[in-house]
Scaffold this motif. Structure first.
Motif, PDB file in Angstrom:
ATOM      1  N   LEU A  24      26.177  53.183  17.575  1.00 16.82           N
ATOM      2  CA  LEU A  24      25.864  51.849  18.099  1.00 16.82           C
ATOM      3  C   LEU A  24      26.830  51.433  19.198  1.00 16.82           C
ATOM      4  O   LEU A  24      26.448  50.740  20.140  1.00 16.82           O
ATOM      5  N   ASP A  25      28.084  51.851  19.092  1.00 18.77           N
ATOM      6  CA  ASP A  25      29.084  51.491  20.104  1.00 18.77           C
ATOM      7  C   ASP A  25      30.199  52.543  20.076  1.00 18.77           C
ATOM      8  O   ASP A  25      31.081  52.502  19.205  1.00 18.77           O
ATOM      9  N   HIS A 304      26.319  45.020  14.077  1.00 23.17           N
ATOM     10  CA  HIS A 304      25.870  45.129  15.465  1.00 23.17           C
ATOM     11  C   HIS A 304      25.172  43.851  15.931  1.00 23.17           C
ATOM     12  O   HIS A 304      25.270  43.480  17.109  1.00 23.17           O
TER      13      HIS A 304
END
Length: 409
Positions: A24-25, A304
């Motif tokens: 996600l990151d 998120h």
């Protein structure tokens, strides 16, 4: 939102959460701390169903493909009772060695930049500095235990005794075997799990009532002697294959009572519970690993979507509590079905196996078993007729319309 995350516990939940956070990151700083050496695990095979695999493919196709390739599959359940065998079709089940599953997840996490620190035990006294600390350290979680009053931890101990064993026997279906002894009934659940322990292997979970356990001398037997007795009792279903176990430090077998664990809340400041640290469900529904991975999916998604940590953790807890309600209910009734086995074991094999499949029903304990069986069969026939009607209804309507006289069109 989280810059630095410390996952305490290198089981499926902690590893998969780390993978998801980095996907996600990639800028997240994620470390997984595991107290045991890499490659060591104390389980055999784990089960899951197609629905979980679909979710894994959606969120990380690479690890999902590796898990799928290392799994075995079955579509039938088989029950052995008093020398009789009954087979029933079912949904497709999957089995994978716990060792292999952890190997896949650890390799994937490393490839994404997650730091894995093995043989590194985290306690409440040496918590790492992080924006978020994830307690994925299992049912005996030290991080949760330190704040048990805050979390509202409760455990309920089941009556029956059970032991988790491996075997070189390869099961072609999810297998149940019930054996009557002079001391009462004893039974096992067997399933294959392919890669992980060896090229071919299986898991065999043995369970019995406490009076059977003591009556057979399994409470005092050395691990090897108890295992030899179980091999003899289940010789037919094992086809002569040995059972594989692990002795406790005192030389005895590791028989347990299942502990159902719940918590009033799952987070405290920047500490959050994940997997078995937050909840357990009886092994007879085969959902433990699935629920742990789904916890990871929900927590990663909440982190998120929400910029503030309190809101993210509250959303995670709310979503997972709601999702767990039906599973926890099914697990409770499943455990009670086995604890009340004499109520069902003398039914004709077809009926007994049918009610084995219905053991999650909250109605079953309150009706005579044969009456429940007849009602369930009747309901099944009615549902089959409803499906047939829904399928044929439009076709019949079109045929009647096509054949109707012009004056009626």
């Amino acid at each position: 939102m989280c810059v630095k995350v410390a996952c305490v516990g290198g089981g499926p939940a902690g590893l998969y959460l780390a993978i998801l956070l980095k996907l996600l990151d990639p800028s997240h700083d994620v470390t997984v701390h595991e107290r045991d050496p890499e490659g060591s695990t104390y389980g055999w095979g784990v089960t899951y169903w197609r629905g979980l695999l679909d979710k894994l493919h959606e969120h990380d196709p690479e690890s999902a493909r590796a898990i799928d390739a290392s799994s075995v599959r079955w579509r039938e359940g088989v029950a052995h009772v008093r020398g009789l065998t009954t087979r029933r079709p079912g949904d497709q089940g999957h089995g994978i060695g716990r060792h292999r599953l952890l190997e896949i997840l650890a390799a994937r996490a490393r490839s994404l930049g997650v730091r894995l620190e093995f043989e590194h035990e985290i306690t409440p006294e040496n918590l790492p500095t992080a924006d978020l600390v994830v307690a994925a350290d299992g049912v005996h979680s030290a991080l949760r235990t330190r704040h048990a009053d805050h979390f509202g931890t409760e455990t309920r101990t089941g009556r029956n005794r059970y032991i988790w064993l491996g075997t070189s026997k390869v099961f072609d279906a999810f297998t149940f075997a019930f054996v009557e002894t002079d001391q009462g009934w004893i039974w096992c659940y067997g399933y294959g799990y392919g890669c992980g322990f060896g090229p071919e292997a299986g898991t065999c979970v043995v369970e019995c009532a406490p009076q059977t356990w003591t009556g057979l001398g399994l409470d005092t037997a050395a691990e090897a002697d108890g295992r030899a007795l179980l091999e003899k009792l289940f010789a037919d279903v094992l086809d002569g294959h040995p059972l594989i176990g692990r002795a406790a430090p005192d030389g005895r077998a590791q028989w347990l009572n299942f502990r159902t664990l719940t918590n009033r809340t799952w987070h405290r400041d920047n500490l959050v519970l994940l997997g078995d640290a937050a909840h357990t469900t009886h092994y007879s529904v085969g959902a433990g690993t699935t629920l742990a991975l789904e916890d990871a999916l929900a927590l990663a998604g909440a982190l998120h979507e929400h910029a503030a940590l309190p809101q993210a953790l509250a959303r995670y807890e709310q979503a997972r509590r709601q999702a767990l309600l039906s599973v926890q209910s099914a697990a409770r009734y499943s455990a009670e079905w086995y604890e009340n086995l004499p109520r069902y074991i003398n039914l004709p094999p077809q009926q007994m196996f049918a009610l084995l499949g219905q053991r999650h029903s909250p109605l079953l304990p309150y009706l005579p078993p044969q009456l429940y069986y007849r009602i369930d069969r009747a309901a099944g026939r009615l549902e089959a007729l409803r499906r047939l009607k829904r399928r044929l209804g439009p076709k019949i309507a079109r045929t009647v319309h096509a054949r109707a006289p012009a004056s009626r069109k």
